[in-house]
Design an enzyme around this catalytic site. Structure first.
Site, PDB file in Angstrom:
ATOM      1  N   CYS A   1      89.270  33.157  31.842  1.00  0.00           N
ATOM      2  CA  CYS A   1      89.244  32.113  30.816  1.00  0.00           C
ATOM      3  C   CYS A   1      88.125  32.301  29.794  1.00  0.00           C
ATOM      4  O   CYS A   1      88.302  31.989  28.613  1.00  0.00           O
ATOM      5  CB  CYS A   1      89.180  30.734  31.448  1.00  0.00           C
ATOM      6  SG  CYS A   1      87.695  30.431  32.435  1.00  0.00           S
TER       7      CYS A   1
ATOM      8  N   TYR B   1      73.873  22.893  39.818  1.00  0.00           N
ATOM      9  CA  TYR B   1      72.917  23.104  38.735  1.00  0.00           C
ATOM     10  C   TYR B   1      71.553  22.520  39.068  1.00  0.00           C
ATOM     11  O   TYR B   1      70.585  22.747  38.348  1.00  0.00           O
ATOM     12  CB  TYR B   1      73.467  22.495  37.435  1.00  0.00           C
ATOM     13  CG  TYR B   1      74.781  23.125  37.035  1.00  0.00           C
ATOM     14  CD1 TYR B   1      74.821  24.347  36.377  1.00  0.00           C
ATOM     15  CD2 TYR B   1      75.996  22.519  37.355  1.00  0.00           C
ATOM     16  CE1 TYR B   1      76.019  24.950  36.041  1.00  0.00           C
ATOM     17  CE2 TYR B   1      77.200  23.108  37.022  1.00  0.00           C
ATOM     18  CZ  TYR B   1      77.207  24.329  36.370  1.00  0.00           C
ATOM     19  OH  TYR B   1      78.401  24.933  36.049  1.00  0.00           O
TER      20      TYR B   1
ATOM     21  N   GLU C   1      97.037  25.244  50.111  1.00  0.00           N
ATOM     22  CA  GLU C   1      96.396  26.279  49.293  1.00  0.00           C
ATOM     23  C   GLU C   1      95.335  27.026  50.102  1.00  0.00           C
ATOM     24  O   GLU C   1      95.233  28.253  50.042  1.00  0.00           O
ATOM     25  CB  GLU C   1      95.759  25.647  48.049  1.00  0.00           C
ATOM     26  CG  GLU C   1      96.735  25.074  47.038  1.00  0.00           C
ATOM     27  CD  GLU C   1      97.339  26.123  46.133  1.00  0.00           C
ATOM     28  OE1 GLU C   1      97.079  27.325  46.346  1.00  0.00           O
ATOM     29  OE2 GLU C   1      98.085  25.742  45.206  1.00  0.00           O
TER      30      GLU C   1
ATOM     31  N   CYS D   1      93.284  30.926  32.238  1.00  0.00           N
ATOM     32  CA  CYS D   1      92.731  31.730  33.331  1.00  0.00           C
ATOM     33  C   CYS D   1      93.577  32.939  33.692  1.00  0.00           C
ATOM     34  O   CYS D   1      93.211  33.695  34.593  1.00  0.00           O
ATOM     35  CB  CYS D   1      92.533  30.849  34.560  1.00  0.00           C
ATOM     36  SG  CYS D   1      91.426  29.449  34.260  1.00  0.00           S
TER      37      CYS D   1
ATOM     38  N   SER E   1      79.625  20.511  36.546  1.00  0.00           N
ATOM     39  CA  SER E   1      78.818  20.150  35.382  1.00  0.00           C
ATOM     40  C   SER E   1      78.893  18.674  35.033  1.00  0.00           C
ATOM     41  O   SER E   1      77.888  18.063  34.648  1.00  0.00           O
ATOM     42  CB  SER E   1      79.248  20.989  34.179  1.00  0.00           C
ATOM     43  OG  SER E   1      80.612  20.744  33.834  1.00  0.00           O
TER      44      SER E   1
ATOM     45  N   LYS F   1      90.905  23.937  43.724  1.00  0.00           N
ATOM     46  CA  LYS F   1      90.285  23.656  42.425  1.00  0.00           C
ATOM     47  C   LYS F   1      91.200  22.714  41.655  1.00  0.00           C
ATOM     48  O   LYS F   1      92.329  23.063  41.315  1.00  0.00           O
ATOM     49  CB  LYS F   1      90.061  24.949  41.642  1.00  0.00           C
ATOM     50  CG  LYS F   1      89.376  24.737  40.295  1.00  0.00           C
ATOM     51  CD  LYS F   1      89.163  26.069  39.602  1.00  0.00           C
ATOM     52  CE  LYS F   1      88.489  25.904  38.259  1.00  0.00           C
ATOM     53  NZ  LYS F   1      88.292  27.201  37.572  1.00  0.00           N
TER      54      LYS F   1
ATOM     55  N   ARG G   1      82.701  23.866  30.208  1.00  0.00           N
ATOM     56  CA  ARG G   1      83.564  24.535  29.233  1.00  0.00           C
ATOM     57  C   ARG G   1      82.854  24.741  27.905  1.00  0.00           C
ATOM     58  O   ARG G   1      83.090  25.715  27.202  1.00  0.00           O
ATOM     59  CB  ARG G   1      84.853  23.740  29.062  1.00  0.00           C
ATOM     60  CG  ARG G   1      85.747  23.831  30.297  1.00  0.00           C
ATOM     61  CD  ARG G   1      87.009  23.007  30.185  1.00  0.00           C
ATOM     62  NE  ARG G   1      87.836  23.162  31.386  1.00  0.00           N
ATOM     63  CZ  ARG G   1      88.949  22.498  31.616  1.00  0.00           C
ATOM     64  NH1 ARG G   1      89.369  21.599  30.721  1.00  0.00           N
ATOM     65  NH2 ARG G   1      89.628  22.699  32.726  1.00  0.00           N
TER      66      ARG G   1
ATOM     67  N   LYS H   1      86.496  22.247  44.517  1.00  0.00           N
ATOM     68  CA  LYS H   1      85.890  21.979  43.215  1.00  0.00           C
ATOM     69  C   LYS H   1      86.746  20.959  42.470  1.00  0.00           C
ATOM     70  O   LYS H   1      87.953  21.167  42.358  1.00  0.00           O
ATOM     71  CB  LYS H   1      85.794  23.274  42.407  1.00  0.00           C
ATOM     72  CG  LYS H   1      85.157  23.106  41.030  1.00  0.00           C
ATOM     73  CD  LYS H   1      85.105  24.431  40.292  1.00  0.00           C
ATOM     74  CE  LYS H   1      84.468  24.257  38.920  1.00  0.00           C
ATOM     75  NZ  LYS H   1      84.439  25.530  38.155  1.00  0.00           N
TER      76      LYS H   1
END
Length: 294
Positions: A99, A285, A205, A107, A246, A167, A177, A220
Site C-alpha cells: 500500500c 507508538y 482467518e 495493499c 495510531s 486485521k 495513513r 489489529k
C-alpha cells in the site's frame, strides 16, 4: 499480587523511514526518518532497552504494482543494510505490504478496479524475500490477501512470519495513513480487511494462517478488539501479537494535550489491558516512552 505486568521486552516500536524527514510535532513517534535519522533514533531506542522495531517504508516514487517494495535499493532495504551490522542484538521486523508503494494505495495489485488477490501473492512474497536478504529477522505481512502466508512460507521456510491475521477495516488508522502516505486513492479496503462486527471470522482467518505457516498471529487494532485478542489467545497455542494503532495513540495524546487526562496513566492502563487480554507481543507508538515509564 499484581496479575499482569508490563515488560519492555514484550513491546515493538514502529518506525517510518523515507527519503526525506517529516517531523510530527503532535505525534512525535510517528515522524518520518531518513536512513541516517533512523540510525540515530534506533541508537536511542537500543540504549533505552527497546529490543525490537518494525520498519515501514515510504518510497520516493510509486507505481501501479508497488515495485519499490522489493527493490534492492528500496528505502526499507537500505535501512536494513545500515541497521543490521550496527545493531546485531536488535530484532528487526519489517512490514510486508504494497500500500505504501502503489499509486492507488491498495495493499495488492488492482485490475479493472478490483484487487487481484492471486497476482498480488508473488509480489508480496518477493518483498518478504528482499527484506530477509537485507537483514530482517522476521517479516510481518499486513496486506490481508488470501494465501499470502503460504506464499511467503514457500519462499522463506525458516524465517519467522508475524501475520496480521485479524486485521479489521477500522476507523482508527487515520494518523498512520497520513504518516505512511498510504490512504487508498479510491474506494476502501473492506474487500480484504475484516468486518468489525465479526469475531468467528477472525478465528477462521487465524486458523488458515497457522495452517499456512504463521509463527505469530496479530490482531489489529488492539483496544477496540480486546475480545478478539482473548479469543485468539484461547484458541491457538502460537504467540499472539496486538497492534496498538495510531488512532488509539492519537486519541490519548490529543486528550492529554487538552488536559482531559494524564497521558502516562492512560497509556499504561491501555497497554496493561492489551496484555491482560492475552497479547504476548504489543506493537505500540508508546514503546520509547514506556522505556522511561518502566
Amino acid at each position: 499480587m499484581r496479575e499482569t505486568r508490563l515488560d519492555l521486552a514484550d513491546f515493538v516500536m514502529p518506525l517510518f523511514v523515507a527519503p526525506e524527514a517529516l517531523p510530527n510535532e503532535a505525534l512525535s513517534a510517528m515522524s518520518r526518518h531518513t536512513v541516517d535519522g533512523l540510525i540515530r533514533e534506533v541508537d536511542d531506542l537500543a540504549a533505552a532497552g527497546v529490543r525490537a522495531v518494525l520498519l515501514f517504508g515510504i518510497p520516493e516514487d510509486k507505481d501501479d504494482e508497488g515495485s519499490g517494495a522489493w527493490d534492492d535499493d528500496g528505502i526499507v532495504q537500505r535501512a536494513l543494510r545500515e541497521l543490521r551490522p550496527r545493531f546485531p542484538e536488535l530484532l528487526l521486523l519489517t512490514d510486508v505490504c504494497l500500500c505504501e508503494y502503489t499509486v492507488h494505495g491498495h495493499c495488492g495489485v488492482v485490475r479493472d478496479g478490483e484487487i487481484a488477490n492471486d497476482e498480488s501473492l508473488e509480489l508480496i512474497a518477493r518483498t518478504a524475500v528482499s527484506h530477509v536478504e537485507m537483514g530482517a529477522d522476521a517479516v510481518c505481512p499486513s496486506d490481508m490477501m488470501d494465501g499470502r502466508v503460504g506464499a511467503i512460507r514457500a519462499e522463506l521456510p525458516e524465517t519467522p512470519i508475524v501475520s496480521y491475521a485479524a486485521k479489521y477495516a477500522s476507523a482508527f488508522y487515520g494518523p498512520f495513513r497520513e504518516a505512511a502516505g498510504s490512504a487508498p486513492a479510491f474506494g476502501d479496503r473492506r474487500a480484504y480487511q475484516m468486518d468489525p462486527p465479526n469475531v468467528r471470522e477472525a478465528l477462521r482467518e487465524c486458523e488458515l494462517d497457522v495452517a499456512e505457516g504463521a509463527d505469530v498471529l496479530m490482531v489489529k487494532p488492539a483496544l477496540p478488539y480486546l475480545d478478539v485478542v482473548r479469543a485468539v489467545r484461547q484458541r491457538f497455542d502460537v504467540p499472539v501479537a496486538a497492534y496498538n494503532v495510531s488512532g488509539e495513540y492519537a486519541m490519548v495524546k490529543a486528550a492529554a494535550a487538552r488536559g482531559w487526562l494524564d497521558e502516562r496513566s492512560a497509556a499504561l492502563e491501555s497497554l496493561t489491558a492489551i496484555k491482560r487480554a492475552g497479547a504476548d507481543l504489543v506493537v505500540s507508538y508508546w514503546t520509547k516512552q514506556l522505556s522511561a515509564w518502566l
